[in-house]
Design an enzyme around this catalytic site. Structure first.
Site, PDB file in Angstrom:
ATOM      1  N   LYS A 134       0.369  -2.071 -54.477  1.00 28.96           N
ATOM      2  CA  LYS A 134      -0.879  -2.297 -53.737  1.00 28.96           C
ATOM      3  C   LYS A 134      -1.320  -0.944 -53.183  1.00 28.96           C
ATOM      4  CE  LYS A 134      -2.862  -2.866 -50.196  1.00 28.96           C
ATOM      5  NZ  LYS A 134      -4.010  -2.073 -49.716  1.00 28.96           N
ATOM      6  N   GLU A 161       8.251   4.795 -45.371  1.00 28.98           N
ATOM      7  CA  GLU A 161       7.886   6.224 -45.356  1.00 28.98           C
ATOM      8  C   GLU A 161       6.661   6.335 -44.474  1.00 28.98           C
ATOM      9  OE1 GLU A 161       9.445   8.704 -46.574  1.00 28.98           O
ATOM     10  OE2 GLU A 161      10.851   7.768 -47.940  1.00 28.98           O
ATOM     11  N   CYS A 206       1.637  13.712 -44.865  1.00 28.33           N
ATOM     12  CA  CYS A 206       2.625  13.245 -43.893  1.00 28.33           C
ATOM     13  C   CYS A 206       3.546  14.386 -43.492  1.00 28.33           C
ATOM     14  CB  CYS A 206       3.423  12.087 -44.470  1.00 28.33           C
ATOM     15  SG  CYS A 206       4.161  12.472 -46.048  1.00 28.33           S
ATOM     16  N   GLU A 213       0.193  12.102 -34.372  1.00 24.01           N
ATOM     17  CA  GLU A 213      -0.129  12.625 -35.705  1.00 24.01           C
ATOM     18  C   GLU A 213      -1.642  12.897 -35.779  1.00 24.01           C
ATOM     19  OE1 GLU A 213       0.291   9.965 -39.114  1.00 24.01           O
ATOM     20  OE2 GLU A 213       1.348  11.553 -40.172  1.00 24.01           O
TER      21      GLU A 213
HETATM   22  P1  NAD Z   1      -2.037   2.674 -43.302  1.00 21.81           P
HETATM   23  O1  NAD Z   1      -0.821   2.275 -42.570  1.00 21.81           O
HETATM   24  O2  NAD Z   1      -3.339   2.461 -42.656  1.00 21.81           O
HETATM   25  O3  NAD Z   1      -2.129   1.915 -44.706  1.00 21.81           O
HETATM   26  C1  NAD Z   1      -1.123   2.047 -45.687  1.00 21.81           C
HETATM   27  C2  NAD Z   1      -1.209   0.871 -46.642  1.00 21.81           C
HETATM   28  O4  NAD Z   1      -0.870  -0.315 -45.935  1.00 21.81           O
HETATM   29  C3  NAD Z   1      -2.592   0.630 -47.239  1.00 21.81           C
HETATM   30  O5  NAD Z   1      -2.431   0.295 -48.602  1.00 21.81           O
HETATM   31  C4  NAD Z   1      -3.103  -0.551 -46.446  1.00 21.81           C
HETATM   32  O6  NAD Z   1      -4.039  -1.344 -47.134  1.00 21.81           O
HETATM   33  C5  NAD Z   1      -1.819  -1.316 -46.237  1.00 21.81           C
HETATM   34  N1  NAD Z   1      -1.840  -2.262 -45.115  1.00 21.81           N
HETATM   35  C6  NAD Z   1      -2.642  -2.288 -44.036  1.00 21.81           C
HETATM   36  N2  NAD Z   1      -2.309  -3.317 -43.226  1.00 21.81           N
HETATM   37  C7  NAD Z   1      -1.272  -3.950 -43.815  1.00 21.81           C
HETATM   38  C8  NAD Z   1      -0.467  -5.065 -43.460  1.00 21.81           C
HETATM   39  N3  NAD Z   1      -0.652  -5.738 -42.323  1.00 21.81           N
HETATM   40  N4  NAD Z   1       0.540  -5.417 -44.289  1.00 21.81           N
HETATM   41  C9  NAD Z   1       0.777  -4.720 -45.417  1.00 21.81           C
HETATM   42  N5  NAD Z   1       0.045  -3.670 -45.822  1.00 21.81           N
HETATM   43  C10 NAD Z   1      -0.962  -3.278 -45.016  1.00 21.81           C
HETATM   44  O7  NAD Z   1      -1.788   4.182 -43.690  1.00 21.81           O
HETATM   45  P2  NAD Z   1      -2.827   5.173 -44.380  1.00 21.81           P
HETATM   46  O8  NAD Z   1      -3.846   5.490 -43.332  1.00 21.81           O
HETATM   47  O9  NAD Z   1      -3.235   4.642 -45.694  1.00 21.81           O
HETATM   48  O10 NAD Z   1      -1.913   6.444 -44.657  1.00 21.81           O
HETATM   49  C11 NAD Z   1      -1.747   7.471 -43.745  1.00 21.81           C
HETATM   50  C12 NAD Z   1      -0.388   7.394 -43.112  1.00 21.81           C
HETATM   51  O11 NAD Z   1       0.617   7.403 -44.118  1.00 21.81           O
HETATM   52  C13 NAD Z   1      -0.091   8.582 -42.235  1.00 21.81           C
HETATM   53  O12 NAD Z   1       0.559   8.180 -41.048  1.00 21.81           O
HETATM   54  C14 NAD Z   1       0.837   9.409 -43.098  1.00 21.81           C
HETATM   55  O13 NAD Z   1       1.650  10.289 -42.374  1.00 21.81           O
HETATM   56  C15 NAD Z   1       1.611   8.351 -43.793  1.00 21.81           C
HETATM   57  N6  NAD Z   1       2.225   8.864 -45.010  1.00 21.81           N
HETATM   58  C16 NAD Z   1       3.597   8.967 -45.056  1.00 21.81           C
HETATM   59  C17 NAD Z   1       4.215   9.491 -46.184  1.00 21.81           C
HETATM   60  C18 NAD Z   1       5.714   9.598 -46.268  1.00 21.81           C
HETATM   61  O14 NAD Z   1       6.237   9.733 -47.361  1.00 21.81           O
HETATM   62  N7  NAD Z   1       6.455   9.542 -45.175  1.00 21.81           N
HETATM   63  C19 NAD Z   1       3.445   9.897 -47.277  1.00 21.81           C
HETATM   64  C20 NAD Z   1       2.070   9.790 -47.204  1.00 21.81           C
HETATM   65  C21 NAD Z   1       1.476   9.261 -46.055  1.00 21.81           C
END
Ligand code: NAD
Length: 507
Positions: A167, A240, A274, A367
């Site tokens: 997803k 992650e 990230c 962040e």
């Molecule tokens: P987000 O948490 O808003 O969304 C991530 C995913 O979760 C999306 O696909 C979203 O549709 C889905 N989602 C939203 N609500 C959900 C729910 N209730 N249940 C299941 N899925 C749900 O994050 P983002 O804004 O897309 O990404 C940015 C964040 O990701 C930053 O905090 C960044 O640091 C982190 N990130 C971490 C890594 C790592 O490897 N540690 C890598 C890349 C990004």
């Protein structure tokens, strides 16, 4: 069919180009029933895929890698248009994703090779640990690296013998749909890698579905919701999450190289990584020279355009967070050396360097996920390490130093550290990737990243009989007395090195 289509869905989701506002394309909003249907199809694929030899899976994954490479232009174009990143960065992302497909396929057999371990006291046993595919892995991805980041789970889960339902973020779904199309054309088995699209509700449905593991990449807040949803079925999760990565610059560091690494580490992908450098601690003696060098290099960068160094921010919501952090820092006494909240225009943010910062400011604690470099002067390396570790996050970290580099690195509370380089750990596929604390748990990449998508099985096989069989009610009358002796001999003062010696004595 690559995308889930079992029950027709009427809702569509638009993906926008953050640089222009134009619609890049639309995708379906998959319902929970469609997600469940995709998982059920994946289950069938997983049974056949998991039964194949490593060699056979390796051949399929090699074909997949080659097909992705053949579609590199289309994938990079979609990354550029959906995420806003410059073309160069889009190609870097495709290349890094390919590196993981190759690595995971090459390493799976040895990472999952059964291991014979010591049987300890039960010296008449052969003890073996073996690793087996989980079945179906649900991958939920973010928008900042829409291909590379989920591939860190997808490639390793597939290589370990699982099927995947992915997803992607609602901001960057088209890259994922393209990947699923490539998979559908390449893999002999249907439904091995499927994509379900939609916003949070679709992700939540995947977290609640019958998958055998959820690999989630995104924010800490969403990670907690995913974990709660997965708890209903006790589905294991890999999280992650975000970071607030520190960089330490010692007084004997190569300042020009440190500044170059700092500028790249903080500003690549417009700071939306990230493992971005989010805060910098610099030894007093070199602080001013380092700051001058950083500002000089930052001012030379081009923002916007296909060939820019920094592209558009992927969402207006992220622009608002960055602006809020800058205004908060300035209100609390930070000094803007270049950029600043006044230099934000639409989805473009001029890279910003701040000094006179402290940990009361959001820019040093939360962040930021934007092109901001807050630099703090420190009196000692101990202070630098203390401040670097003063965070609920613990993902990446960077150290630039001479002789003390390794010892500083060892003291950092982080999942990963780059020494005299930045983000180096992310470019080495054999190094596990992940964090601690609010940055999550579990590991992608490396052998750990393969075993993350396996279940561990322990087998104890009795290979010969010995006079004393502890796993029986048929014991000699004086067994209690013998056990008392054994406890002393094995674990007390009269230590006996090998269990075999003890058995001989007690015979
Ligand atoms: P987000 O948490 O808003 O969304 C991530 C995913 O979760 C999306 O696909 C979203 O549709 C889905 N989602 C939203 N609500 C959900 C729910 N209730 N249940 C299941 N899925 C749900 O994050 P983002 O804004 O897309 O990404 C940015 C964040 O990701 C930053 O905090 C960044 O640091 C982190 N990130 C971490 C890594 C790592 O490897 N540690 C890598 C890349 C990004």
């Amino acid at each position: 069919m690559a995308t889930a289509t079992s029950t027709p869905t009427t809702d569509r989701l638009s993906s926008y180009n953050p640089a222009t506002g134009e619609v890049v394309g639309t995708v379906a909003v998959h319902t929970p029933a469609e997600v469940d249907a995709a998982v059920a199809r994946a289950r069938v694929a997983a049974q056949a895929w998991g039964a194949l030899s490593f060699e056979a899976r390796g051949e399929e994954l090699t074909a997949f890698r080659k097909a992705i490479a053949a579609h590199a232009d289309e994938l990079a174009e979609l990354l550029h248009r959906e995420n806003g990143k410059p073309e160069l960065e889009a190609y870097v992302e495709v290349m890094m994703a390919l590196g993981h497909v190759q690595h995971a396929a090459a390493r799976a057999e040895s990472a999952m090779a059964p291991k014979k371990v010591s049987a300890g006291m039960l010296a008449n046993f052969r003890a073996t640990i073996s690793y087996h595919p989980l079945g179906v892995v649900g991958v939920i991805g973010p928008w900042n690296y829409p291909l590379y980041t989920p591939m860190g789970s997808i490639a390793y889960a597939l290589a370990a013998g699982n099927a995947v339902v992915f997803k992607p973020s609602e901001l960057t779904p088209l890259v994922a749909v393209k990947l699923a199309e490539i998979a559908a054309k390449t893999f002999a088995l249907p439904n091995l890698l499927q994509v379900v699209t939609g916003a949070g509700a679709t992700g939540a449905a995947l977290a609640k579905s019958a998958v055998n593991k959820i690999a989630f990449t995104g924010s800490a807040g969403t990670g907690k919701r995913v974990m709660m949803a997965a708890a209903e079925r006790l589905t294991p999760v890999l999280l992650e999450l975000g970071g607030k990565d520190p960089m330490i610059v010692a007084d004997d560091a190569d300042l020009e190289k440190a500044a170059e690494a700092c500028v790249y580490g903080a500003l690549t992908n417009a700071g939306q990584a990230c493992i971005s450098v989010e805060r910098v601690y610099v030894a007093d003696a070199v602080h001013d020279r380092f700051v001058d060098e950083v500002v000089k290099q930052v001012r030379a960068l081009k923002v916007g355009g296909d060939d820019g160094d920094l592209g558009a921010m992927t969402s207006t919501a992220q622009v608002a967070i960055v602006k809020d952090h800058l205004e908060d820092a300035i209100a609390k006494g930070a000094k803007v050396l270049t950029g600043g909240p006044g230099a934000i225009s639409g989805n473009y943010i001029q890279p910003t360097v701040l000094t006179e910062v402290d940990h009361r400011m959001k820019v040093m604690s939360d962040e930021t996920f934007g092109p901001v470099i807050p630099i703090k002067r420190v009196d000692s390396l101990d202070e630098a390490v203390k401040l670097a570790n003063d965070s609920t996050y613990g993902l990446g970290s960077t150290v630039f130093a001479g002789k003390a580099a390794r010892s500083i690195a060892a003291r950092l509370r982080a999942g990963m550290t780059s020494v005299n380089s930045v983000m180096g750990f992310a470019g080495i596929p054999s190094l596990p990737f992940g964090g601690i604390g609010d940055s999550g748990f579990g590991r992608i990449h490396g052998d750990e990243g393969i075993r993350e998508f396996t279940r561990v099985k322990s087998t104890a096989e009795q290979v010969m009989s010995i006079p004393m069989n502890m796993m029986s009610f048929r014991q000699p009358k004086d067994m209690t007395k013998r056990l008392k002796g054994m406890i002393k001999q094995l674990y007390g003062d009269g230590v006996i090195a090998k269990a075999g010696d003890l058995f001989r004595r007690l015979r």
